[in-house]
Design an enzyme around this catalytic site. Structure first.
Site, PDB file in Angstrom:
ATOM      1  N   LYS A  14       0.839  -1.211   0.000  1.00  8.83           N
ATOM      2  CA  LYS A  14       0.000   0.000   0.000  1.00  8.83           C
ATOM      3  C   LYS A  14       0.868   1.253   0.000  1.00  8.83           C
ATOM      4  CE  LYS A  14      -1.960  -1.174   3.946  1.00  8.83           C
ATOM      5  NZ  LYS A  14      -1.251  -2.448   4.229  1.00  8.83           N
ATOM      6  N   ARG A  89      -9.897   0.777   8.593  1.00  6.47           N
ATOM      7  CA  ARG A  89      -9.439  -0.559   8.984  1.00  6.47           C
ATOM      8  C   ARG A  89     -10.506  -1.327   9.738  1.00  6.47           C
ATOM      9  NH1 ARG A  89      -3.664   0.358   8.889  1.00  6.47           N
ATOM     10  NH2 ARG A  89      -2.534  -1.514   9.427  1.00  6.47           N
ATOM     11  N   ARG A 162      11.022  -0.528  11.253  1.00  9.15           N
ATOM     12  CA  ARG A 162       9.911  -0.299  12.172  1.00  9.15           C
ATOM     13  C   ARG A 162       9.924  -1.284  13.334  1.00  9.15           C
ATOM     14  NH1 ARG A 162       4.706   0.449   8.357  1.00  9.15           N
ATOM     15  NH2 ARG A 162       3.828  -0.929   9.935  1.00  9.15           N
TER      16      ARG A 162
END
Ligand code: AP5
Length: 217
Positions: A14, A89, A162
């Protein structure tokens, strides 16, 4: 002006595709993940709570993310349109987006599901790194920088990984995706807004499929 949602599990691509659309079509990427990562560095109590939730791979509450999106929709006016990346979401977030869009006089033009095989997600997530300056997304083997440690896009040398890109957090993120987010595929199909692209293809081929959907609007 075209407003789209990019929908897919963690690692579907995405963010990668959103960044290309920003460069090529004057669109604005609204990534709730990026906004929350920014909030966590603020040092506030809210930021600390958000950090713990994200690192474990759980979803942040609907009210927080809807508030973040609402603020952007009220203040930004991109020529090319908005790309919702990682939002909505949950069904509650999807309903809230409909209300906020109507309030600001905007329409949602397309929802693009980037479909991938679950088996590839782990490889994509554990190999991912991003530029700490411009946010360009790379991968150890699929898409490394041309010069090791130097961003192709801006030349910065601050690469980051991350905290939630671990196998354990990924399992929780996948569960959250299948439990809370995947029902949105049916939701937008029923609204006749859903298109699906093959996210297992090469990045350029995925971009071409996304462009085809956008060009219909
Ligand atoms: P968020 O930041 O949104 O993460 P995510 O949805 O888990 O998605 P990712 O960013 O991991 O993956 P991506 O699909 O963007 O893949 P990418 O392009 O980087 O959310 C993080 C957390 O924030 C959540 O867990 C939650 O806690 C919180 N949160 C965020 N939004 C929320 C919301 N709305 N409500 C509640 N909580 C929220 O690609 C991955 C890798 O694969 C890269 O290395 C890339 O180079 C590579 N790659 C990409 N495309 C290809 C390809 N076609 N072929 C080969 N490799 C590829």
């Amino acid at each position: 002006m075209t407003n789209i949602i990019l929908l897919g599990p963690p690692g579907a691509g995405k963010g990668t595709q959103a960044k290309r659309l920003v460069d090529e079509r004057q669109m604005v990427q609204l990534s709730t993940g990026d906004m929350l990562r920014e909030a966590r560095t603020s040092g506030t109590e809210m930021g600390k709570k958000v950090a713990a939730v994200m690192d474990a791979g759980h979803l942040v509450t609907d009210d927080i993310v809807v508030g973040l999106i609402e603020e952007k929709l009220l203040t930004e006016h991109p020529a090319g349109g908005f790309i919702f990346d990682g939002f909505p979401r949950t069904l509650k977030q999807a309903d809230a987006l409909g209300v906020v869009m109507a309030h600001v006089g905007q329409t949602l033009d397309a929802v693009i599901e980037i479909r991938v095989d679950d088996e590839v997600l782990k490889q994509r997530i554990v190999g991912r790194y991003t530029c700490g300056n411009c946010g360009a997304v790379y991968h150890d083997t699929n898409h490394p920088t041309k010069v090791a440690g130097v961003c192709d896009n801006c030349g910065a040398t601050t690469m980051k990984r991350r905290a939630d890109d671990t196998e354990e957090a990924l399992r929780t993120r996948m569960l959250a995706y299948y439990r809370d987010t995947s029902p949105l595929i049916g939701y937008y199909y029923a609204k006749e807004q859903l298109s699906t692209v093959d996210g297992l293809a090469e990045m350029d081929a995925v971009a071409a499929s996304v462009a085809k959907v956008l060009d219909k609007h």
